[in-house]
Design a protein around this motif. Structure first.
Motif, PDB file in Angstrom:
ATOM      1  N   ARG A  33       0.843  -1.194   0.000  1.00 29.61           N
ATOM      2  CA  ARG A  33       0.000   0.000   0.000  1.00 29.61           C
ATOM      3  C   ARG A  33       0.879   1.246   0.000  1.00 29.61           C
ATOM      4  O   ARG A  33       2.076   1.201   0.300  1.00 29.61           O
ATOM      5  CB  ARG A  33      -0.930   0.003   1.219  1.00 29.61           C
ATOM      6  N   VAL A  34       0.285   2.390  -0.316  1.00 27.86           N
ATOM      7  CA  VAL A  34       1.038   3.642  -0.424  1.00 27.86           C
ATOM      8  C   VAL A  34       0.682   4.547   0.744  1.00 27.86           C
ATOM      9  O   VAL A  34      -0.494   4.864   0.967  1.00 27.86           O
ATOM     10  CB  VAL A  34       0.737   4.354  -1.755  1.00 27.86           C
ATOM     11  N   GLY A 149       3.665   8.823   0.158  1.00 28.48           N
ATOM     12  CA  GLY A 149       3.997   8.449  -1.210  1.00 28.48           C
ATOM     13  C   GLY A 149       4.865   7.218  -1.304  1.00 28.48           C
ATOM     14  O   GLY A 149       5.108   6.710  -2.403  1.00 28.48           O
ATOM     15  N   GLN A 150       5.312   6.715  -0.175  1.00 28.32           N
ATOM     16  CA  GLN A 150       6.180   5.537  -0.152  1.00 28.32           C
ATOM     17  C   GLN A 150       5.338   4.271  -0.229  1.00 28.32           C
ATOM     18  O   GLN A 150       4.348   4.120   0.485  1.00 28.32           O
ATOM     19  CB  GLN A 150       7.002   5.539   1.143  1.00 28.32           C
ATOM     20  N   GLN A 151       5.731   3.349  -1.121  1.00 30.39           N
ATOM     21  CA  GLN A 151       5.053   2.057  -1.190  1.00 30.39           C
ATOM     22  C   GLN A 151       5.666   1.137  -0.149  1.00 30.39           C
ATOM     23  O   GLN A 151       6.878   0.996  -0.067  1.00 30.39           O
ATOM     24  CB  GLN A 151       5.158   1.455  -2.586  1.00 30.39           C
ATOM     25  N   VAL A 170      -2.996   4.956   4.753  1.00 24.96           N
ATOM     26  CA  VAL A 170      -2.659   4.699   3.351  1.00 24.96           C
ATOM     27  C   VAL A 170      -3.763   5.257   2.454  1.00 24.96           C
ATOM     28  O   VAL A 170      -4.888   5.475   2.883  1.00 24.96           O
ATOM     29  CB  VAL A 170      -2.476   3.188   3.078  1.00 24.96           C
ATOM     30  N   HIS A 171      -3.395   5.491   1.194  1.00 23.17           N
ATOM     31  CA  HIS A 171      -4.401   5.905   0.219  1.00 23.17           C
ATOM     32  C   HIS A 171      -5.268   4.711  -0.166  1.00 23.17           C
ATOM     33  O   HIS A 171      -4.772   3.593  -0.329  1.00 23.17           O
ATOM     34  CB  HIS A 171      -3.725   6.474  -1.035  1.00 23.17           C
ATOM     35  N   LYS A 173      -7.133   2.234  -2.475  1.00 29.65           N
ATOM     36  CA  LYS A 173      -6.748   1.748  -3.801  1.00 29.65           C
ATOM     37  C   LYS A 173      -7.723   2.282  -4.853  1.00 29.65           C
ATOM     38  O   LYS A 173      -8.934   2.123  -4.702  1.00 29.65           O
ATOM     39  CB  LYS A 173      -6.752   0.222  -3.836  1.00 29.65           C
ATOM     40  N   GLY A 213      -0.877  -0.880  -7.467  1.00 38.42           N
ATOM     41  CA  GLY A 213      -1.523  -0.578  -6.195  1.00 38.42           C
ATOM     42  C   GLY A 213      -2.995  -0.251  -6.308  1.00 38.42           C
ATOM     43  O   GLY A 213      -3.566   0.326  -5.372  1.00 38.42           O
ATOM     44  N   GLN A 315      -0.428   6.008 -10.077  1.00 39.87           N
ATOM     45  CA  GLN A 315       0.588   6.485  -9.130  1.00 39.87           C
ATOM     46  C   GLN A 315       0.261   7.891  -8.643  1.00 39.87           C
ATOM     47  O   GLN A 315       0.423   8.204  -7.453  1.00 39.87           O
ATOM     48  CB  GLN A 315       1.967   6.459  -9.794  1.00 39.87           C
ATOM     49  N   LEU A 318      -2.301   7.991  -6.061  1.00 42.17           N
ATOM     50  CA  LEU A 318      -1.795   7.466  -4.793  1.00 42.17           C
ATOM     51  C   LEU A 318      -0.752   8.379  -4.159  1.00 42.17           C
ATOM     52  O   LEU A 318      -0.134   8.009  -3.149  1.00 42.17           O
ATOM     53  CB  LEU A 318      -1.200   6.073  -5.016  1.00 42.17           C
ATOM     54  N   GLN A 320       2.111   9.363  -5.511  1.00 43.26           N
ATOM     55  CA  GLN A 320       3.471   9.075  -5.916  1.00 43.26           C
ATOM     56  C   GLN A 320       3.870   9.969  -7.084  1.00 43.26           C
ATOM     57  O   GLN A 320       3.030  10.586  -7.733  1.00 43.26           O
ATOM     58  CB  GLN A 320       3.597   7.597  -6.311  1.00 43.26           C
TER      59      GLN A 320
END
Length: 402
Positions: A33-34, A149-151, A170-171, A173, A213, A315, A318, A320
């Protein structure tokens, strides 16, 4: 409508993307997850100076004379602290992870100790601080160790646990509806008619979605019928999907009905037809808050466009930062020359070959966008900008790893 550049298309596609909502998930469910927010340490690790080895807590100065005995005054296993303090000429039996007692400044590991009843002898001297993990060696309370923003991979999850976080923000999905179109298509496992083929694009795109993701929502294969296509578009809207991906039917032929049907559903067209190869008939727009991405029907074109446009879209939702420019990508020298390019940006399928430890890019001679077997063998997409001059063997070129 004129062809637009890949860069302009990506800029338009990603310009007004909104982040998905935030949810709190248990640590064991947060893999891949992000993160939606920075995560701070709730504690210091280790919270006290601890032994890094099994042995004896000592004063370093007491180990310089090998024949001098040290009196063992007690024992400290992991999870238990010795209540007293260590005086000159004393030692404390200690195990990995146990707190260092007051007065001790080194660990004499058991391999270099000789025990005789209540006495222990140092077989070699130890330096001050040896085999001691100082308090805060790993991190301190309020350190920012995980970033938005980190997975989250296995290392990040283990770190979050050590930071004492049972859940993580987390964001959500993104939900990605996938709709294939064409009378000529049947699902894998079915028996195709004499004029039909097996649909495969939706399988590859669904895996790209998962890998990025997001959650694929399969809408099946719609025949070349406006009512059937419209039913599936309505389903994507009803299911509150964040993205609708259509596969095929976005060109201008008499039987290409996707763009017309989407327009009737209220799609605001952002762009259509990109100066790229493969994938020129790519289309993008939105229906309300749902992004729409119309990918070509040719299998390789569809998957390449999914990699170049759908993945960055997910991305961005999420939080990123996707790689969208050739300068964001690695480079390798060519194993064989490439001819001058025309007005379209090429994504040339290639293998990465090694000769005496030197890696080079070997383009495939055939670049037909229907050949999934060749695409499966590819390890890279060489990026050839519009009007690029002939590239000689050995010239370094940017590529996208596959």
């Amino acid at each position: 409508m004129r062809l637009i550049s890949v860069e302009a298309a990506l800029k338009s596609l990603l310009a007004d993307v909104e982040l998905t909502n935030i949810e709190q998930v248990p640590l064991l469910d947060a893999g891949a997850r992000v993160l939606a927010k920075d995560v701070l340490a709730t504690r210091t690790q280790p919270p006290f100076s601890a032994s890094a080895m099994d042995g004896y807590a000592v004063r370093a100065s007491d180990t310089t004379r090998a024949n001098d005995p040290l009196r063992v005054i007690g024992e400290a296993p992991a999870g238990h602290a010795y209540k007293g303090s260590l005086k000159q000429g004393e030692a404390l039996r200690i195990f990995t992870g146990a707190p260092i007692p007051d007065g001790a400044n080194a660990i004499l590991i058991q391999e270099y100790a000789r025990r005789d009843g209540e006495m222990v002898y140092a077989l070699q001297s130890v330096d001050e601080g040896k085999h001691i993990r100082a308090a805060g060696l790993d991190f301190s309370q309020n350190d920012t160790l995980l970033h938005a923003g980190q997975q989250l991979d296995y290392r990040a999850l283990a770190l979050a646990g050590a930071m004492n976080h049972p859940t993580l923000p987390v964001h959500c999905k993104p939900r990605v509806a996938i709709l294939a179109n064409g009378d000529e298509l049947v699902e894998p496992g079915q028996v195709p008619g004499p004029n039909q083929i097996i649909a495969s694009n939706q399988i590859g795109i669904a895996e790209l979605v998962r890998r990025s993701g997001a959650l694929p929502v399969m809408l099946g294969i719609a025949p070349d019928n406006e009512q059937e296509i419209a039913k599936r578009v309505t389903k994507a809207i009803t299911l509150n999907c964040d993205i609708l991906v259509t596969l095929g039917g976005a060109s201008v032929g008499d039987h290409d009905l996707i763009q017309k049907t989407l327009g009737n559903a209220g799609m605001d067209l952002e762009f259509w037809r990109i100066a790229m190869r493969p994938g020129k008939p790519l289309m993008a727009g939105s229906i309300g808050e749902m992004k729409v991405l119309g990918l070509p029907g040719n299998p390789v074109s569809s998957l390449v466009c999914g990699l170049l446009f759908l993945v960055p879209l997910i991305q961005t939702m999420l939080g990123q930062s996707p790689a969208t420019n050739p300068t964001d990508h690695p480079v390798l020298p060519l194993a064989s020359p490439l001819p001058q390019n025309d007005m379209r940006q090429d994504y040339v399928r290639a293998r990465i070959v090694s000769d005496s430890g030197r890696e080079t890019l070997q383009p495939f001679k055939t670049q037909d966008s229907s050949m999934l077997s060749l695409f499966h063998q590819s390890q890279a997409l060489i990026i050839r900008p519009p009007h690029a001059p002939e590239a000689s063997e050995g010239k370094e070129v940017p590529y996208i790893p596959l």
